[in-house]
Scaffold this motif. Sequence first.
Motif, short mmCIF file in Angstrom:
data_model
loop_
_atom_site.label_atom_id
_atom_site.label_comp_id
_atom_site.label_asym_id
_atom_site.label_seq_id
_atom_site.Cartn_x
_atom_site.Cartn_y
_atom_site.Cartn_z
N LYS A 301 -33.09 77.39 -54.52
CA LYS A 301 -34.54 77.57 -54.70
C LYS A 301 -35.17 76.30 -55.27
O LYS A 301 -36.26 75.87 -54.85
N LEU A 302 -34.51 75.73 -56.28
CA LEU A 302 -35.03 74.51 -56.89
C LEU A 302 -35.10 73.37 -55.88
O LEU A 302 -36.10 72.64 -55.81
N LEU A 303 -34.05 73.21 -55.11
CA LEU A 303 -34.02 72.11 -54.14
C LEU A 303 -35.05 72.32 -53.04
O LEU A 303 -35.72 71.37 -52.61
N ASP A 304 -35.21 73.56 -52.58
CA ASP A 304 -36.27 73.86 -51.61
C ASP A 304 -37.63 73.48 -52.17
O ASP A 304 -38.47 72.87 -51.48
N TYR A 305 -37.85 73.88 -53.40
CA TYR A 305 -39.13 73.60 -54.06
C TYR A 305 -39.37 72.09 -54.16
O TYR A 305 -40.47 71.60 -53.86
N GLY A 306 -38.34 71.34 -54.57
CA GLY A 306 -38.52 69.91 -54.73
C GLY A 306 -38.73 69.18 -53.42
O GLY A 306 -39.65 68.36 -53.29
N PHE A 307 -37.91 69.48 -52.44
CA PHE A 307 -38.00 68.77 -51.16
C PHE A 307 -39.16 69.24 -50.29
O PHE A 307 -39.75 68.44 -49.56
N ASP A 308 -39.49 70.52 -50.36
CA ASP A 308 -40.49 71.07 -49.44
C ASP A 308 -41.91 71.11 -50.01
O ASP A 308 -42.87 71.12 -49.25
N GLU A 309 -42.04 71.14 -51.32
CA GLU A 309 -43.36 71.29 -51.93
C GLU A 309 -43.92 70.00 -52.50
O GLU A 309 -45.06 69.96 -52.95
N TRP A 310 -43.12 68.94 -52.54
CA TRP A 310 -43.56 67.69 -53.14
C TRP A 310 -43.33 66.53 -52.17
O TRP A 310 -42.35 66.52 -51.43
N ASN A 311 -44.19 65.56 -52.21
CA ASN A 311 -44.04 64.32 -51.46
C ASN A 311 -43.90 63.16 -52.44
O ASN A 311 -44.67 63.05 -53.41
N TYR A 312 -42.93 62.31 -52.19
CA TYR A 312 -42.84 61.08 -52.96
C TYR A 312 -43.83 60.09 -52.37
O TYR A 312 -43.66 59.61 -51.24
N THR A 313 -44.90 59.81 -53.09
CA THR A 313 -46.06 59.13 -52.54
C THR A 313 -46.36 57.84 -53.27
O THR A 313 -46.41 57.81 -54.50
N THR A 314 -46.59 56.79 -52.53
CA THR A 314 -47.03 55.53 -53.12
C THR A 314 -48.51 55.63 -53.43
O THR A 314 -49.33 55.83 -52.53
N LEU A 315 -48.84 55.51 -54.69
CA LEU A 315 -50.23 55.62 -55.13
C LEU A 315 -50.91 54.26 -55.16
O LEU A 315 -52.09 54.14 -54.84
N VAL A 316 -50.17 53.24 -55.55
CA VAL A 316 -50.73 51.90 -55.60
C VAL A 316 -49.67 50.95 -55.06
O VAL A 316 -48.53 50.94 -55.54
N GLU A 317 -50.03 50.16 -54.08
CA GLU A 317 -49.10 49.20 -53.51
C GLU A 317 -49.00 47.93 -54.36
O GLU A 317 -49.87 47.65 -55.19
N GLN A 318 -47.93 47.19 -54.14
CA GLN A 318 -47.78 45.90 -54.79
C GLN A 318 -48.70 44.87 -54.15
O GLN A 318 -49.03 44.96 -52.96
N ASP A 319 -49.17 43.90 -54.95
CA ASP A 319 -50.00 42.78 -54.49
C ASP A 319 -51.32 43.24 -53.87
O ASP A 319 -51.82 42.67 -52.91
N VAL A 320 -51.92 44.29 -54.44
CA VAL A 320 -53.24 44.74 -54.03
C VAL A 320 -54.28 44.10 -54.95
O VAL A 320 -54.21 44.23 -56.17
N THR A 321 -55.23 43.39 -54.36
CA THR A 321 -56.32 42.81 -55.16
C THR A 321 -57.31 43.89 -55.51
O THR A 321 -57.78 44.63 -54.65
N LEU A 322 -57.62 43.99 -56.78
CA LEU A 322 -58.52 45.05 -57.27
C LEU A 322 -59.96 44.57 -57.14
O LEU A 322 -60.65 44.30 -58.12
N ASP A 323 -60.42 44.47 -55.91
CA ASP A 323 -61.72 43.88 -55.63
C ASP A 323 -62.87 44.66 -56.25
O ASP A 323 -63.89 44.09 -56.63
N ASP A 324 -62.74 46.00 -56.32
CA ASP A 324 -63.85 46.81 -56.82
C ASP A 324 -63.79 47.02 -58.32
O ASP A 324 -64.64 47.68 -58.90
N ALA A 325 -62.76 46.50 -58.97
CA ALA A 325 -62.66 46.62 -60.43
C ALA A 325 -63.44 45.49 -61.09
O ALA A 325 -63.67 44.44 -60.48
N ASP A 326 -63.84 45.71 -62.31
CA ASP A 326 -64.51 44.65 -63.05
C ASP A 326 -63.52 43.52 -63.30
O ASP A 326 -62.43 43.73 -63.83
#
Length: 440
Positions: A301-326
Amino acid sequence: MIKSKLTKLLKVALSASLAFPVLMTGSAAYASEHDVKIEADASLLIDYKTGQILHEEDADEAKGIASMTKMLVEYILFQEIEAGNLDWDSEVTISDYAHEISQNYALSNVPLRAGETYTVEELYEALAIYSANGATIALAEKIEGSESAFVDRMRTLADSFGIKDYEIYNTTGLNNSYLNGNHYPDSDEDAENVMSAKGIAKVAMKLLEDYPEVLETSSVPEKIFREGTQDAISMRNWNWMLKGLPNEREGVDGLKTGTTDFAGATFTGTAKRDDQRLISVVMGAGDGFTERSQRFVETGKLLDYGFDEWNYTTLVEQDVTLDDADALPVKNGAEEKVTLKTTETLAYYVPKQEDDEAVGYTFEPNEELLNEKGEIEAPVETGAIVGELVLEDQENIDFIDSDVKESIPVAAAETIERAGFFTVVLNIVKDFFGSLKDRF
């Protein structure tokens, strides 16, 4: 402290340019509404790579760990092999104590003969595959001279992993009453090893991180001990989730079961799907005698929950220029501000069924680099680390290591040369008269 909100940046610029959704409310918040129900006294599910907690229930409370204890023995054995103090062909002479325990077939054991020699590899395989208690004691005596001395080393190891609120009295996880009086000095006759689910998960993480070769043996479904001799015995792995066993599940390749009257049925499992590996812990999932498959059903059950209900997702890439930040203000620079860029990738497990809510980040500059006006002094070199990009809702994302602060370094995206002499002098004059104005 200067803070620049990057929610808009991540919602618009990053999701558009990098083609990924920036969505989550945090693992703890999500789990409270969508968590899986596990029939056990305690349970835990974590990502092996990051230690992010995807599920936990009573995971901080110390409970019986039974033969999951032997993962500490494995770790120390691998340390000895790595250090050159032992090799797999090293011979181990069986003591009367190890022999006596090995003859108790009410326990998990392979038959050992007192005074005879066995290789380290033979005894290790008996420990890892069949959870053989006599073999475990024999290895401990080989390494430290006595089981008690080995227990001291296990305790030191647990401390080094940052594990708290544990009790370790022997190498096997058995109740002391089974050890024929050979228990740790001053420990109770019925004492038994205890640790929290988070503690035993840390042991598993460290074992897999430092000695991944443990999986080569923990994944063996069945093997003959001393094949071709009169002591030959079939060792069927107590991990029934391995291939060909009653609760077979694809991807499971470890790690350690344990069963005592006190602990009930316990299991630290691990499974891999594609590039993702999870570690699960269930404790007290039935008694292990009349409900022999329950721990594996709950682990599934735990493994089903982890693999099927969650995505390992990249939220911020490397070497991204933060153009819209101050941009960060620069003092005495050829330019008034320096733009920022990320230096690493930041990734999390993100629920698949999630609200359309962007992640909030905060840029936190390194205050040691700033003057009282929040400016950085020129020159500024490209790639110089000037601060961190910090996840705002860290209280909703939990890790097995409570000291983890999820952030990534932020660097200068360009070089800002120091301004010419007259510009610097003019700035000094402005600062001087500005300070006089502030006084009066």
